[in-house]
Design a protein around this motif. Structure first.
Motif, mmCIF file in Angstrom:
data_model
loop_
_atom_site.group_PDB
_atom_site.id
_atom_site.type_symbol
_atom_site.label_atom_id
_atom_site.label_comp_id
_atom_site.label_asym_id
_atom_site.label_seq_id
_atom_site.Cartn_x
_atom_site.Cartn_y
_atom_site.Cartn_z
ATOM 1 N N PHE A 71 0.818 -1.206 0.000
ATOM 2 C CA PHE A 71 0.000 0.000 0.000
ATOM 3 C C PHE A 71 0.857 1.263 0.000
ATOM 4 C CE2 PHE A 71 -2.442 3.332 2.183
ATOM 5 C CZ PHE A 71 -3.617 3.325 1.444
ATOM 6 N N THR A 72 1.986 1.247 0.694
ATOM 7 C CA THR A 72 2.843 2.429 0.783
ATOM 8 C C THR A 72 3.443 2.783 -0.567
ATOM 9 O OG1 THR A 72 3.329 1.964 3.096
ATOM 10 C CG2 THR A 72 4.859 3.400 1.960
ATOM 11 N N GLU A 73 3.693 1.797 -1.412
ATOM 12 C CA GLU A 73 4.178 2.085 -2.768
ATOM 13 C C GLU A 73 3.157 2.908 -3.538
ATOM 14 O OE1 GLU A 73 6.816 -1.716 -4.107
ATOM 15 O OE2 GLU A 73 4.795 -2.151 -3.388
ATOM 16 N N ASP A 74 1.892 2.533 -3.414
ATOM 17 C CA ASP A 74 0.831 3.327 -4.044
ATOM 18 C C ASP A 74 0.870 4.768 -3.563
ATOM 19 O OD1 ASP A 74 -0.508 1.624 -5.796
ATOM 20 O OD2 ASP A 74 -1.635 0.687 -4.184
ATOM 21 N N GLN A 75 0.958 4.939 -2.248
ATOM 22 C CA GLN A 75 0.942 6.280 -1.680
ATOM 23 C C GLN A 75 2.090 7.127 -2.192
ATOM 24 O OE1 GLN A 75 -1.613 7.597 0.416
ATOM 25 N NE2 GLN A 75 -2.414 5.782 -0.588
ATOM 26 N N PHE A 76 3.243 6.522 -2.338
ATOM 27 C CA PHE A 76 4.419 7.277 -2.787
ATOM 28 C C PHE A 76 4.201 7.857 -4.183
ATOM 29 C CE2 PHE A 76 8.608 7.446 -4.913
ATOM 30 C CZ PHE A 76 9.227 8.354 -4.075
ATOM 31 N N PHE A 77 3.709 7.040 -5.106
ATOM 32 C CA PHE A 77 3.589 7.485 -6.491
ATOM 33 C C PHE A 77 2.318 8.286 -6.763
ATOM 34 C CE2 PHE A 77 6.569 3.912 -6.969
ATOM 35 C CZ PHE A 77 7.561 4.537 -7.698
ATOM 36 N N LEU A 78 1.201 7.903 -6.144
ATOM 37 C CA LEU A 78 -0.046 8.577 -6.497
ATOM 38 C C LEU A 78 -0.062 10.032 -6.059
ATOM 39 C CD1 LEU A 78 -2.352 8.987 -3.982
ATOM 40 C CD2 LEU A 78 -2.338 6.505 -4.107
ATOM 41 N N TRP A 79 0.594 10.338 -4.908
ATOM 42 C CA TRP A 79 0.583 11.729 -4.466
ATOM 43 C C TRP A 79 1.467 12.616 -5.344
ATOM 44 C CZ3 TRP A 79 -3.209 13.577 -2.053
ATOM 45 C CH2 TRP A 79 -3.914 12.821 -1.126
ATOM 46 N N ILE A 80 2.492 12.031 -5.957
ATOM 47 C CA ILE A 80 3.299 12.803 -6.911
ATOM 48 C C ILE A 80 2.419 13.250 -8.076
ATOM 49 C CG2 ILE A 80 5.235 12.709 -8.521
ATOM 50 C CD1 ILE A 80 6.571 10.706 -6.631
ATOM 51 N N MET A 81 1.583 12.335 -8.576
ATOM 52 C CA MET A 81 0.696 12.694 -9.678
ATOM 53 C C MET A 81 -0.336 13.733 -9.256
ATOM 54 S SD MET A 81 -2.003 10.463 -11.917
ATOM 55 C CE MET A 81 -3.493 11.065 -11.121
ATOM 56 N N ILE A 82 -0.950 13.523 -8.105
ATOM 57 C CA ILE A 82 -1.987 14.453 -7.659
ATOM 58 C C ILE A 82 -1.423 15.859 -7.513
ATOM 59 C CG2 ILE A 82 -3.519 15.040 -5.738
ATOM 60 C CD1 ILE A 82 -3.882 12.015 -5.291
ATOM 61 N N HIS A 83 -0.261 15.980 -6.898
ATOM 62 C CA HIS A 83 0.315 17.314 -6.715
ATOM 63 C C HIS A 83 0.803 17.901 -8.033
ATOM 64 C CE1 HIS A 83 0.822 18.390 -2.294
ATOM 65 N NE2 HIS A 83 -0.022 17.375 -2.335
ATOM 66 N N SER A 84 1.210 17.067 -8.975
ATOM 67 C CA SER A 84 1.608 17.614 -10.280
ATOM 68 C C SER A 84 0.410 18.208 -11.005
ATOM 69 C CB SER A 84 2.248 16.514 -11.135
ATOM 70 O OG SER A 84 1.281 15.592 -11.615
ATOM 71 N N PHE A 85 -0.792 17.685 -10.726
ATOM 72 C CA PHE A 85 -2.005 18.210 -11.346
ATOM 73 C C PHE A 85 -2.547 19.431 -10.611
ATOM 74 C CE2 PHE A 85 -3.840 14.252 -13.723
ATOM 75 C CZ PHE A 85 -2.675 14.190 -14.463
ATOM 76 N N VAL A 86 -2.200 19.586 -9.344
ATOM 77 C CA VAL A 86 -2.829 20.636 -8.544
ATOM 78 C C VAL A 86 -1.775 21.624 -8.037
ATOM 79 C CG1 VAL A 86 -4.438 21.112 -6.660
ATOM 80 C CG2 VAL A 86 -4.579 18.943 -7.870
ATOM 81 N N GLU A 87 -1.226 21.377 -6.847
ATOM 82 C CA GLU A 87 -0.341 22.360 -6.219
ATOM 83 C C GLU A 87 0.929 22.620 -7.011
ATOM 84 O OE1 GLU A 87 -1.709 19.740 -4.725
ATOM 85 O OE2 GLU A 87 -2.073 20.057 -2.575
ATOM 86 N N GLY A 88 1.423 21.616 -7.752
ATOM 87 C CA GLY A 88 2.713 21.749 -8.400
ATOM 88 C C GLY A 88 2.694 22.528 -9.699
ATOM 89 N N PHE A 89 2.011 21.998 -10.730
ATOM 90 C CA PHE A 89 2.150 22.558 -12.074
ATOM 91 C C PHE A 89 0.904 23.271 -12.599
ATOM 92 C CE2 PHE A 89 5.454 19.322 -11.817
ATOM 93 C CZ PHE A 89 6.550 20.051 -12.273
ATOM 94 N N TRP A 90 -0.222 23.095 -11.944
ATOM 95 C CA TRP A 90 -1.402 23.828 -12.394
ATOM 96 C C TRP A 90 -1.162 25.339 -12.379
ATOM 97 C CZ3 TRP A 90 -7.027 23.194 -10.038
ATOM 98 C CH2 TRP A 90 -7.933 23.823 -10.888
ATOM 99 N N PRO A 91 -0.607 25.911 -11.303
ATOM 100 C CA PRO A 91 -0.340 27.359 -11.328
ATOM 101 C C PRO A 91 0.622 27.756 -12.435
ATOM 102 C CG PRO A 91 -0.226 26.501 -9.084
ATOM 103 C CD PRO A 91 -0.270 25.323 -9.984
ATOM 104 N N SER A 92 1.540 26.863 -12.787
ATOM 105 C CA SER A 92 2.501 27.175 -13.846
ATOM 106 C C SER A 92 1.850 27.192 -15.220
ATOM 107 C CB SER A 92 3.638 26.140 -13.835
ATOM 108 O OG SER A 92 4.252 26.098 -12.575
ATOM 109 N N ILE A 93 0.640 26.679 -15.309
ATOM 110 C CA ILE A 93 -0.121 26.753 -16.558
ATOM 111 C C ILE A 93 -1.087 27.936 -16.519
ATOM 112 C CG2 ILE A 93 -1.768 25.532 -18.044
ATOM 113 C CD1 ILE A 93 -0.638 22.898 -16.840
ATOM 114 N N VAL A 94 -1.827 28.039 -15.442
ATOM 115 C CA VAL A 94 -2.904 29.027 -15.362
ATOM 116 C C VAL A 94 -2.365 30.453 -15.245
ATOM 117 C CG1 VAL A 94 -4.880 29.790 -14.001
ATOM 118 C CG2 VAL A 94 -4.498 27.354 -14.391
ATOM 119 N N ILE A 95 -1.386 30.662 -14.362
ATOM 120 C CA ILE A 95 -0.905 32.024 -14.109
ATOM 121 C C ILE A 95 -0.255 32.647 -15.342
ATOM 122 C CG2 ILE A 95 0.756 33.380 -12.752
ATOM 123 C CD1 ILE A 95 0.108 31.514 -10.398
ATOM 124 N N PRO A 96 0.647 31.959 -16.060
ATOM 125 C CA PRO A 96 1.186 32.568 -17.280
ATOM 126 C C PRO A 96 0.112 32.874 -18.322
ATOM 127 C CG PRO A 96 2.531 30.698 -16.605
ATOM 128 C CD PRO A 96 1.303 30.677 -15.757
#
Length: 540
Positions: free
Chosen positions: A431-456
């Motif tokens: 289960f911990t393997e899932d947690q490690f990878f899935l949160w990387i994807m979720i944050h890349s869609f939200v806190e990480g790279f979404w502002p880098s798309i929307v703000i510019p």
């Protein structure tokens, strides 16, 4: 010339931040994935009775995904919250029937799955009663009376329930052994470690230190560019190929409306677990919740692609009607396939092993998408990114840094989708393997790279309408994007506190995650200043 050099420097910093965060995760993945909560080869009672095996634990975890149960209840706090946290339920059962401190681990306490396959856990004899009591609870909720609990009638077969019981009881034992930093909290069973308090104090100190320094630096840079000249970019009416983007906006609007209806249905299940109009037979709570959340993913992605089709010709990259339809059609195909995959998979209409690839992965926290559809989403993001990179070389020079930052944001989101699709063919055993990878994807869609798309994108609109100097817009987009990517992506680790990851993640996550609020505060700060800048033209 100097302005162009500085524009290149700013956008290069965004690219460096993107590379850095993924290098950090790849570098730390090796240690993390070899220091997982152990899955024993067997769990026995003191009198030699086999309670369950490690194979049953792994099979139970896979079955939780197959049946969409992480979209129903939660495990270590991860997942849906319609029913109880399954770990807390197991801990409650243990507290009522067994003696938690008698767990003895014959092997390394913190080892990989490979190492721990040779280990054996010994528990007190009354754990047999705990196992049977938990099985009976789950039998009632997930099979015998499942339609009274917001689930499809007779959802999980009794044989599969044995493995699911093993997985959930294993999760409770892992909590008792301290791998989840005292979560879920159960009096006299689990409690937060000193590391939770210590990392909290470190978090507060880092926030104050970084907030003061970043506000000071950003204010100075704004003053540097305050009187820079603005530009006006006349734009011709949109072409027929650009108007194809409106089709994407239409479908996005429809999906947003359907998402709202599914949200209503999900709320209704809280009042009436048996649902309405017989919808529980194919739209039970777990299916409704998964579709409701993923429709947001699809319609937001559609708006990105629709805007790309509309904006790219204005940025020097003409798109033919055929290519515009192809890009939009591919996006719609991926979105509809993703949603239908969840619907069919959670209704057990896609056989093994294809449900994981073309149906729904069934991971907690909204990573339900089949791996094929996620890889297709990544491909679409990469295509859009390549077109914006091309535009950054052909558009008006003042807009090139902003266009390049948008391309980097799309690139980062695409890479995140690949992380979320791993291991592509079959579920992770731990289960911990899932947690490690899935949160990387979720944050890349939200806190990480979404502002880098929307703000510019927003700043491009302000620049071409003669409201903000290009140099000021580039500086604002770059500082915000770099900070969002660094803090938002490394801050992903705040989800690792209670997921069984090694201890260092709690300190890294606390230190970075608290800083996520800074670029969010800057959004308001920039908005007020840029509005003021537009109002007063070139006067301070």
């Amino acid at each position: 010339m100097a302005k162009r050099i500085w524009g290149d420097v700013w956008s290069n910093l965004v690219l460096v931040a993107t590379v850095l965060v993924y290098v950090v995760y790849i570098a730390l993945a090796g240690y993390t994935l070899t220091h997982l909560p152990p899955v024993p080869s067997v769990v026995e009672t003191e009198n030699g009775t086999v309670l369950f095996t490690g194979g049953e634990v792994i099979s139970g975890k896979v079955l939780m995904q197959k049946y969409g149960l992480f979209d129903y209840g939660s495990f270590w706090g991860f997942g849906g919250y319609y029913r109880t946290d399954f770990t807390a339920l197991a801990l409650k059962v243990i507290n009522q029937t067994a003696d938690p401190p008698t767990i003895k681990v014959d092997g390394l306490a913190y080892s990989s799955i490979t190492d721990s396959e040779t280990s054996k856990w010994i528990v007190s004899n009354d754990y047999v009663k705990a196992y049977n009591t938990l099985y009976n609870e789950l039998y009632n909720i997930l099979y015998n009376n499942s339609s009274s609990y917001g689930l499809k009638p007779n959802l999980v077969s009794p044989n599969d329930l044995r493995n699911i019981t093993a997985f959930i009881l294993w999760g409770a034992m892992i909590s008792l052994l301290g791998y989840t930093n005292g979560f879920p909290y159960m009096p006299q069973q689990t409690q937060p470690s000193v590391n939770v308090s210590l990392s909290t104090w470190i978090m507060v100190i880092i926030l104050l230190a970084v907030l003061v320094s970043m506000v000071s630096y950003a204010s100075l840079k704004i003053l540097d560019h305050w009187r820079d000249p603005r530009i006006s970019v006349p734009l011709p009416p949109p072409s027929a190929s650009q108007r194809i983007g409106l089709i994407g906006i239409f479908f996005a609007s429809v999906l947003a409306g359907v998402q709202g209806l599914l949200g209503y249905l999900a709320m209704h299940y809280y009042v009436d677990p048996e649902g309405i109009l017989g919808l529980i037979n194919f739209l039970p709570f777990n299916v409704t919740r998964a579709l409701h959340l993923n429709m947001a993913v699809v319609w937001i992605a559609l708006t990105w692609i629709a805007f790309s089709i509309f904006a790219l010709p204005y940025l020097g990259v003409p798109l033919s009607r055929k290519l515009s339809f192809a890009i939009l059609g591919l996006t719609l195909f991926a979105g509809v396939g993703l949603l239908l995959g969840i619907l069919f998979s959670y209704n057990q209409l896609i056989p093994s092993p294809y449900w994981f690839i073309f149906g729904a992965q069934g991971k907690p926290n909204d990573v339900d998408q089949g791996t094929f559809w996620l890889l297709l989403v990544a491909l679409i993001f990469f295509l859009a990114s390549s077109l914006f990179f091309k535009a950054s070389k052909s558009t008006a020079e003042p807009l090139r840094p902003l266009t390049r930052i948008t391309a980097i944001g799309l690139l980062g989101s695409g890479i995140g989708a690949i992380f979320g699709s791993l291991p592509i063919i079959a579920p992770w055993p731990n289960f911990t393997e899932d947690q490690f990878f899935l949160w990387i994807m979720i944050h890349s869609f939200v806190e990480g790279f979404w502002p880098s798309i929307v703000i510019p994108v927003i700043l491009i609109l302000l620049v071409v309408n003669n409201l903000v100097p290009p140099s000021l817009a580039t500086m604002a987009a770059s500082i915000d994007s770099v900070s969002e990517i660094l803090y938002g992506m490394i801050g992903t680790a705040h989800h690792y506190y209670f997921g069984g990851e090694p201890l260092f993640w709690i300190y890294l996550g606390a230190s970075a995650a608290i800083l996520e609020v800074i670029p969010i505060l800057f959004l308001t700060y920039y908005a007020i200043l840029l509005w003021r800048r537009g109002e007063t033209k070139t006067e301070f």
